[in-house]
Motif scaffolding. Structure first.
Motif, PDB file in Angstrom:
ATOM      1  N   GLY A  14       0.781  -1.223   0.000  1.00 40.16           N
ATOM      2  CA  GLY A  14       0.000   0.000   0.000  1.00 40.16           C
ATOM      3  C   GLY A  14       0.814   1.274   0.000  1.00 40.16           C
ATOM      4  N   ILE A  15       0.380   2.219   0.811  1.00 39.65           N
ATOM      5  CA  ILE A  15       1.016   3.538   0.872  1.00 39.65           C
ATOM      6  C   ILE A  15       2.466   3.426   1.322  1.00 39.65           C
ATOM      7  N   GLY A  16       2.746   2.532   2.259  1.00 38.37           N
ATOM      8  CA  GLY A  16       4.116   2.377   2.743  1.00 38.37           C
ATOM      9  C   GLY A  16       5.068   1.914   1.663  1.00 38.37           C
ATOM     10  N   LEU A  17       4.632   0.965   0.852  1.00 37.88           N
ATOM     11  CA  LEU A  17       5.479   0.465  -0.233  1.00 37.88           C
ATOM     12  C   LEU A  17       5.626   1.520  -1.318  1.00 37.88           C
ATOM     13  N   ALA A  18       4.553   2.220  -1.638  1.00 33.96           N
ATOM     14  CA  ALA A  18       4.632   3.288  -2.641  1.00 33.96           C
ATOM     15  C   ALA A  18       5.584   4.389  -2.185  1.00 33.96           C
ATOM     16  N   THR A  19       5.559   4.712  -0.903  1.00 36.70           N
ATOM     17  CA  THR A  19       6.461   5.732  -0.366  1.00 36.70           C
ATOM     18  C   THR A  19       7.897   5.257  -0.409  1.00 36.70           C
ATOM     19  N   LYS A 123      17.245  14.234  15.911  1.00 41.71           N
ATOM     20  CA  LYS A 123      17.866  15.480  16.364  1.00 41.71           C
ATOM     21  C   LYS A 123      19.200  15.693  15.662  1.00 41.71           C
ATOM     22  N   GLN A 124      19.986  14.640  15.598  1.00 39.80           N
ATOM     23  CA  GLN A 124      21.313  14.745  14.981  1.00 39.80           C
ATOM     24  C   GLN A 124      21.218  15.131  13.511  1.00 39.80           C
ATOM     25  N   ALA A 125      20.223  14.599  12.827  1.00 39.13           N
ATOM     26  CA  ALA A 125      20.074  14.844  11.389  1.00 39.13           C
ATOM     27  C   ALA A 125      19.173  16.030  11.078  1.00 39.13           C
ATOM     28  N   LYS A 126      18.541  16.602  12.128  1.00 40.65           N
ATOM     29  CA  LYS A 126      17.498  17.616  11.905  1.00 40.65           C
ATOM     30  C   LYS A 126      16.489  17.074  10.886  1.00 40.65           C
ATOM     31  N   GLY A 127      15.983  15.906  11.226  1.00 38.28           N
ATOM     32  CA  GLY A 127      15.150  15.159  10.292  1.00 38.28           C
ATOM     33  C   GLY A 127      13.687  15.514  10.351  1.00 38.28           C
ATOM     34  N   ALA A 128      12.908  14.796   9.565  1.00 38.96           N
ATOM     35  CA  ALA A 128      11.473  15.036   9.436  1.00 38.96           C
ATOM     36  C   ALA A 128      10.690  13.798   9.831  1.00 38.96           C
ATOM     37  N   ILE A 129       9.574  14.038  10.496  1.00 38.29           N
ATOM     38  CA  ILE A 129       8.611  12.982  10.810  1.00 38.29           C
ATOM     39  C   ILE A 129       7.334  13.251  10.018  1.00 38.29           C
ATOM     40  N   VAL A 130       6.828  12.222   9.355  1.00 40.44           N
ATOM     41  CA  VAL A 130       5.505  12.316   8.741  1.00 40.44           C
ATOM     42  C   VAL A 130       4.675  11.153   9.275  1.00 40.44           C
ATOM     43  N   ASN A 131       3.609  11.499   9.966  1.00 37.45           N
ATOM     44  CA  ASN A 131       2.705  10.499  10.517  1.00 37.45           C
ATOM     45  C   ASN A 131       1.483  10.364   9.608  1.00 37.45           C
ATOM     46  N   ILE A 132       1.049   9.133   9.398  1.00 38.69           N
ATOM     47  CA  ILE A 132      -0.088   8.892   8.515  1.00 38.69           C
ATOM     48  C   ILE A 132      -1.336   8.679   9.363  1.00 38.69           C
ATOM     49  N   ALA A 133      -2.248   9.616   9.283  1.00 41.86           N
ATOM     50  CA  ALA A 133      -3.528   9.498   9.987  1.00 41.86           C
ATOM     51  C   ALA A 133      -4.580   9.079   8.974  1.00 41.86           C
ATOM     52  N   PRO A 177      -4.940  10.609   4.443  1.00 43.64           N
ATOM     53  CA  PRO A 177      -5.458  10.122   3.168  1.00 43.64           C
ATOM     54  C   PRO A 177      -6.977   9.991   3.198  1.00 43.64           C
ATOM     55  N   GLY A 178      -7.598  10.289   2.057  1.00 41.29           N
ATOM     56  CA  GLY A 178      -8.995   9.949   1.857  1.00 41.29           C
ATOM     57  C   GLY A 178      -9.076   8.540   1.305  1.00 41.29           C
ATOM     58  N   PRO A 179     -10.173   8.165   0.676  1.00 37.39           N
ATOM     59  CA  PRO A 179     -10.283   6.834   0.072  1.00 37.39           C
ATOM     60  C   PRO A 179      -9.188   6.611  -0.974  1.00 37.39           C
ATOM     61  N   ALA A 215       2.866  13.281  -1.534  1.00 38.14           N
ATOM     62  CA  ALA A 215       2.711  14.263  -0.463  1.00 38.14           C
ATOM     63  C   ALA A 215       3.638  13.953   0.704  1.00 38.14           C
ATOM     64  N   ILE A 216       3.767  12.674   1.037  1.00 36.30           N
ATOM     65  CA  ILE A 216       4.641  12.263   2.135  1.00 36.30           C
ATOM     66  C   ILE A 216       6.090  12.640   1.846  1.00 36.30           C
ATOM     67  N   VAL A 217       6.548  12.292   0.663  1.00 42.60           N
ATOM     68  CA  VAL A 217       7.952  12.543   0.305  1.00 42.60           C
ATOM     69  C   VAL A 217       8.225  14.041   0.228  1.00 42.60           C
TER      70      VAL A 217
END
Length: 250
Positions: A14-19, A123-133, A177-179, A215-217
């Motif tokens: 699904g979305i995880g593999l596509a990402t 913190k070390q990488a000043k990275g990004a979190i994207v949570n999927i609701a 995500p919607g449908p 959108a995630i990327v």
């Protein structure tokens, strides 16, 4: 800044593999996390620059083992995508506490556990979190007392992460995500439900896994360097029309 690594949970389908595949197109190295060993092996087959790691994100002990393994594979973490989730729908009266906890354990606890465990590396990488609701976390609907509540919790957790971790250069955002036209959705949605969704969505169609991944990327990239604490509905305009279709009432 070159962003070269990512961790994706629920990456076997699904979305995880596509990402994951979109990150690979960017040239990133990706750790793919999933609890379904067979599905993870199948998804990883033929992909390069990936490390599959078996982990149930709802289990603190498994997360504690997964995180050092992921860091060993990547060296640093530029992006974390908390995508792992379970979709369990049912009426309020038929949702016993065990069913409630099963949904919360993966959909909300898992996001907390993985994010917290990887915070030092982010913190070390000043990275990004994207949570999927989900769109179900923004607007109530029928049969989603546990699922919708868990996803509303993910949205609130994202805002907490943004508020507290921003001073360390960590950005946290949420995708709803919607449908989405997944194999599972198409297998269980009746023609009546499909037609109802098409009528209710301004763009008159389901989204694709790739569209959600785009959108995630983007939110994981430096193009979104001043975006944090935001919730983005990727839903063809579905939120603007409301949810709770008669065809979905059980």
């Amino acid at each position: 800044m070159t962003r070269s690594t990512a961790i994706v949970t629920g990456a076997a389908r699904g979305i995880g593999l596509a990402t994951t595949k979109l990150f690979l197109e960017e040239g990133r190295r990706v750790v793919m996390i999933d609890r379904d060993e067979a599905a993870l092996a199948e998804a990883a087959n033929g992909l390069t620059n990936i490390t599959p790691i078996l982990c149930d994100v709802s289990d603190p002990e498994q997360v504690a083992v997964m995180v050092p393994a992921a860091l060993d594979a990547l060296g640093h973490v530029d992006a974390l995508v908390n995508n792992a989730g379970v979709a369990d729908f049912g009426p309020i009266e038929q949702t016993d506490f065990e069913r409630w906890r099963t949904v919360m354990a993966t959909n909300l606890d898992g996001v907390f556990l993985v994010s917290q465990s990887l915070t030092p590396a982010l913190k070390q990488a000043k990275g990004a979190i994207v949570n999927i609701a989900s769109i179900s976390g923004l607007r109530a609907s029928t049969l989603r007392v546990a699922y919708g509540t868990s996803k509303a919790g993910v949205i609130a957790l994202t805002e907490q992460q943004a508020a507290e971790l921003g001073e360390y250069g960590i950005r946290a955002n949420c995708i709803c995500p919607g449908p989405v036209r997944t194999k599972l959705a198409m297998a269980v949605h009746t023609k009546e439900i499909i037609d109802a969704y098409h009528d209710a969505i301004p763009l008159n169609r389901y989204g694709t896994e790739r569209e959600i991944a785009e959108a995630i990327v983007f939110l994981c990239s430096d193009k979104a360097s001043y975006i944090t604490g935001q919730t983005l509905a990727v839903d063809g305009g579905f939120e603007s029309t409301g949810v709770g279709l008669p065809a979905l009432r059980g």
